[in-house]
Design an enzyme around this catalytic site. Structure first.
Site, PDB file in Angstrom:
ATOM      1  N   GLU A  74     -22.757 -86.389 -46.952  1.00  0.00           N
ATOM      2  CA  GLU A  74     -23.307 -85.089 -46.574  1.00  0.00           C
ATOM      3  C   GLU A  74     -22.615 -83.956 -47.328  1.00  0.00           C
ATOM      4  O   GLU A  74     -23.255 -82.987 -47.743  1.00  0.00           O
ATOM      5  CB  GLU A  74     -23.203 -84.872 -45.064  1.00  0.00           C
ATOM      6  CG  GLU A  74     -24.156 -85.726 -44.246  1.00  0.00           C
ATOM      7  CD  GLU A  74     -25.615 -85.426 -44.535  1.00  0.00           C
ATOM      8  OE1 GLU A  74     -25.935 -84.314 -45.005  1.00  0.00           O
ATOM      9  OE2 GLU A  74     -26.464 -86.307 -44.282  1.00  0.00           O
ATOM     10  N   GLY A 120     -19.984 -80.139 -59.309  1.00  0.00           N
ATOM     11  CA  GLY A 120     -20.180 -78.722 -59.015  1.00  0.00           C
ATOM     12  C   GLY A 120     -19.707 -78.304 -57.636  1.00  0.00           C
ATOM     13  O   GLY A 120     -19.331 -79.132 -56.809  1.00  0.00           O
ATOM     14  N   TYR A 145     -24.480 -77.279 -40.335  1.00  0.00           N
ATOM     15  CA  TYR A 145     -25.393 -78.340 -40.759  1.00  0.00           C
ATOM     16  C   TYR A 145     -24.664 -79.680 -40.873  1.00  0.00           C
ATOM     17  O   TYR A 145     -25.122 -80.702 -40.350  1.00  0.00           O
ATOM     18  CB  TYR A 145     -26.044 -78.024 -42.110  1.00  0.00           C
ATOM     19  CG  TYR A 145     -26.667 -79.274 -42.691  1.00  0.00           C
ATOM     20  CD1 TYR A 145     -27.878 -79.755 -42.195  1.00  0.00           C
ATOM     21  CD2 TYR A 145     -26.006 -80.036 -43.661  1.00  0.00           C
ATOM     22  CE1 TYR A 145     -28.426 -80.945 -42.660  1.00  0.00           C
ATOM     23  CE2 TYR A 145     -26.547 -81.220 -44.125  1.00  0.00           C
ATOM     24  CZ  TYR A 145     -27.751 -81.664 -43.625  1.00  0.00           C
ATOM     25  OH  TYR A 145     -28.278 -82.853 -44.067  1.00  0.00           O
ATOM     26  N   ASP A 163     -32.084 -79.805 -43.178  1.00  0.00           N
ATOM     27  CA  ASP A 163     -31.785 -79.569 -44.588  1.00  0.00           C
ATOM     28  C   ASP A 163     -33.042 -79.045 -45.270  1.00  0.00           C
ATOM     29  O   ASP A 163     -34.031 -78.689 -44.610  1.00  0.00           O
ATOM     30  CB  ASP A 163     -31.257 -80.837 -45.254  1.00  0.00           C
ATOM     31  CG  ASP A 163     -32.329 -81.923 -45.401  1.00  0.00           C
ATOM     32  OD1 ASP A 163     -33.451 -81.762 -44.862  1.00  0.00           O
ATOM     33  OD2 ASP A 163     -32.050 -82.941 -46.073  1.00  0.00           O
TER      34      ASP A 163
END
Length: 365
Positions: free
Chosen positions: A49, A93, A132, A150
């Site tokens: 996640e 990233g 989340y 999401d």
């Protein structure tokens, strides 16, 4: 917004579809294994996640498999040197995620005996875990009843209920709808089923409405409106910053001079070549005045372009070939055979490639 009663959208219908069509993902315990009593590993759920934030499944798979091979448990990750974690993350990233990943692993190992908390509230107390991610871990790993939303879920629900309010204003309403739809039984599988529906059927373009298990009750199915949802508020134009990067190459060995960025801030803790600050007002004619040390610096053709979340970046790249020069304090020479394993973010990989005028040398063969 069209009102559709959740009672007309039985979770069983979607779960039946999921049982037949669930994606096979390296971090997922599929429906067949769940029926056999296999339970999800909270560590693998959490790791996936975090990696999937702002990133695609295709991009994450190799990184996930690398991490779990190097560090198969949260305790192993907690004990890993931070530099090694940053190296393994390089190229994925959003590097603050990697720093928080390490901090979270250390906290779970030290304060929770290596076991992740099972509730949303307790999970959100851990470094790097927001609402989340907490909902996803609680639901998928522990089958808690939580609304997991999401990008895929947003797309499915805005179409299902014809929610035309633009994002992000629509987010609270979407989460409320997801909470209503999520069943008490198999909430983790249900959350993943909605994600899979958005990823494979209710796609951004040309959704396959005829194959959707919820087509009979979808407010916009098979209509032109479907592809316009979810709607998004206009984005602010990103500013462009400029700067220069200096690639020093050892003429004898081909080693490249590297250094580490400060631990906090953009790309914190990652590896880079020396360079100037990045700013909108950077003056290219002053670049050589800011070189890290005197040398025969030559500008390479073109420039490196990269885009971050909040700005575009354009870098002039300079190269100097040196012979036997010692690395300045805080820097080191990285030999060609280890360059691929350095914690170079994507923008720095581009810079090194431009200076060496060949295919990205940081990519493993």
């Amino acid at each position: 917004m069209t009102t559709v009663s959740p009672s007309r959208l039985p979770a069983d219908k979607l779960l039946d579809w999921y049982d037949r069509h669930a994606r096979r993902l390296p971090w997922r315990v599929g429906p067949e294994d769940r029926r056999l009593g296999v339970v999800p590993d909270p560590y693998r759920v959490w790791l996936s996640e975090v990696m999937l934030q702002q990133t695609t499944v295709a991009a994450v798979k190799d990184y996930f498999e690398k991490f779990t091979r190097l560090w198969p448990s949260v305790e192993a990750l907690a004990e890993a040197p931070e530099e090694d974690v940053m190296k393994a993350w390089a190229g994925l990233g959003y590097y603050s995620r990697a720093r928080n990943l390490k901090k979270c692993a250390e906290t779970v190992a030290a304060d929770h005996g290596g076991r992740f908390p099972e509730t949303e509230a307790e999970l959100q107390k851990l470094p790097g875990i927001g609402p989340y991610t907490a909902a996803a871990i609680a639901t998928i790993a522990f089958d808690s009843h939580a609304a997991v939303v999401d990008g895929n879920v947003e797309r499915v629900l805005t179409r299902l209920f014809r929610i035309e309010t633009p994002l992000p204003e629509a987010k609270p309403g979407i989460k409320s709808r997801m909470a209503e739809l999520t069943p008490e039984a198999r909430p983790g599988d249900f959350a993943q089923a909605v994600m899979d529906l958005g990823a494979t059927i209710c796609t951004p373009k040309r959704p396959a409405c005829a194959l959707c298990p919820w087509r009979e009750t979808c407010a916009v199915q098979s209509s032109v409106l479907a592809e316009t949802l979810p709607r998004k508020a206009p984005k602010k134009e990103k500013p462009t910053r400029y700067g220069a990067a200096f690639v020093a190459v050892d003429a004898a060995s081909g080693a490249v001079l590297l250094r580490r960025r400060p631990p906090k801030g953009l790309l914190g803790g990652m590896t880079e070549v020396p360079g100037t600050d990045w700013s909108e007002g950077f003056a290219d004619e002053t670049a050589l005045d800011q070189a890290p040390f005197p040398g025969d610096w030559r500008r390479t053709p073109g420039e490196v372009k990269h885009t971050f979340t909040h700005f575009h970046l354009r870098l002039a790249v300079y190269r100097a070939d040196l012979t036997g020069d010692p690395a300045p304090d805080g820097s080191w020479w990285s030999e060609p055979h280890v360059l691929a394993d350095e914690a170079l973010p994507t923008v720095m990989r581009k810079v090194v490639a431009a200076a060496l005028s060949r295919e990205d040398p940081t990519k493993k063969k």
